[in-house]
Design an enzyme around this catalytic site. Sequence first.
Site, PDB file in Angstrom:
ATOM      1  N   ALA A  65      40.541  34.972  34.553  1.00 49.65           N
ATOM      2  CA  ALA A  65      41.307  36.044  33.923  1.00 49.65           C
ATOM      3  C   ALA A  65      41.063  35.939  32.416  1.00 49.65           C
ATOM      4  O   ALA A  65      40.722  34.860  31.906  1.00 49.65           O
ATOM      5  CB  ALA A  65      42.777  35.885  34.247  1.00 49.65           C
ATOM      6  N   GLY A 108      40.641  32.997  37.940  1.00 53.06           N
ATOM      7  CA  GLY A 108      40.675  34.291  38.622  1.00 53.06           C
ATOM      8  C   GLY A 108      39.326  34.677  39.214  1.00 53.06           C
ATOM      9  O   GLY A 108      39.264  35.428  40.188  1.00 53.06           O
ATOM     10  N   GLU A 111      39.188  32.968  42.449  1.00 54.48           N
ATOM     11  CA  GLU A 111      40.178  33.623  43.322  1.00 54.48           C
ATOM     12  C   GLU A 111      39.659  34.966  43.821  1.00 54.48           C
ATOM     13  O   GLU A 111      39.864  35.339  44.983  1.00 54.48           O
ATOM     14  CB  GLU A 111      41.496  33.778  42.553  1.00 54.48           C
ATOM     15  CG  GLU A 111      42.116  32.411  42.255  1.00 54.48           C
ATOM     16  CD  GLU A 111      43.296  32.476  41.290  1.00 54.48           C
ATOM     17  OE1 GLU A 111      43.117  32.973  40.160  1.00 54.48           O
ATOM     18  OE2 GLU A 111      44.390  32.037  41.672  1.00 54.48           O
ATOM     19  N   GLU A 131      42.967  26.399  35.479  1.00 49.48           N
ATOM     20  CA  GLU A 131      44.126  26.937  34.754  1.00 49.48           C
ATOM     21  C   GLU A 131      45.034  25.845  34.217  1.00 49.48           C
ATOM     22  O   GLU A 131      45.695  26.005  33.196  1.00 49.48           O
ATOM     23  CB  GLU A 131      44.945  27.872  35.672  1.00 49.48           C
ATOM     24  CG  GLU A 131      44.234  29.151  36.086  1.00 49.48           C
ATOM     25  CD  GLU A 131      43.494  29.051  37.403  1.00 49.48           C
ATOM     26  OE1 GLU A 131      43.113  27.927  37.815  1.00 49.48           O
ATOM     27  OE2 GLU A 131      43.295  30.106  38.028  1.00 49.48           O
TER      28      GLU A 131
END
Length: 257
Positions: A65, A108, A111, A131
């Site tokens: 992200a 992300g 993911e 993260e």
Amino acid sequence: MSYETILVETIGAVTRITLNRPQALNALNSAVLRELIAAFRAFDADATQRCAILTGSEKAFAAGADIKEMQGQSFADMYGGNFFYGYEAVTATRKPWIAAVSGFALGGGCELAMMADFIIAGDNAKFGQPEIKLAVTPGMGGSQRLTRAIGKAKAMEMCLTGRMMGAVEAEAAGLVARVVPAAELQAEALKSAEAVAAMAPLAAMAAKEMVNAAFETTLAQGINFERRLFHGLFGSADQKEGMAAFVEKRPGVWSGQ
Ligand code: HXC
């Protein structure tokens, strides 16, 4: 539709969606989110398209992200706005799609790759949930999908230490379906997607639905669900065609009915 952060091409019955923010290693920001959802919905709605590939660049599938976008957000912004909630929409895609991962698939990015029906990795791929190093945690399903894919020991280690896993380890652990030389990734992913796209579409959709059901049901419920879908395919013209083609020793020609 024109997109700014992704490229969308159709190659016969295969849609290829390429993350395209090279300056940020394809970091996933809100614009990518909006465009990915739109692209997957368009793919699902297009009767000429049978399988999709989601890919990035050679250096990065996606490095996570967008940290610069998230940096200043408050709890109220994130929780109140249900940050990145919409990403689940890509998992609502009913037709099969493959993630073709080269380079970094982190946070992300990892993911997002795990939302695919399966992952084909270049031998340079690196998966990770780093993260924790930013004092946060996975937030787009990583703690759940990674644990289901590779088990608690490795998933916990990756989420707690943030270490990256290379392609060979990822294949051995069950995260990826196949590792190929990085230079051949796009060609191999396309070959796989074309193989899926050549199947009777209702059967492909049903196969995807029943495998995914294994994550949501008990064994007995899952087996029952599988059997009902299997029975249901005997109402399709393509089942008649597929079995007649076998008996007549010729390739099947699918109507999608
Ligand atoms: C924003 C990013 C980014 C990210 C890289 N960039 N990752 N920008 N968000 N996630 C930017 C860098 O700032 C830099 O831009 C450019 O991309 C190139 O990156 P470098 O770091 O210079 O490249 P390199 O030295 O090769 O290192 C590659 C890397 C490193 C190891 C992948 O970039 C890295 O650690 N990135 C962050 C990985 C990460 O922590 N991901 C998880 C994010 S949190 P500039 O302009 O500065 O040169 C997350 C939460 C998910 O994903 C849950 C959401 C709900």
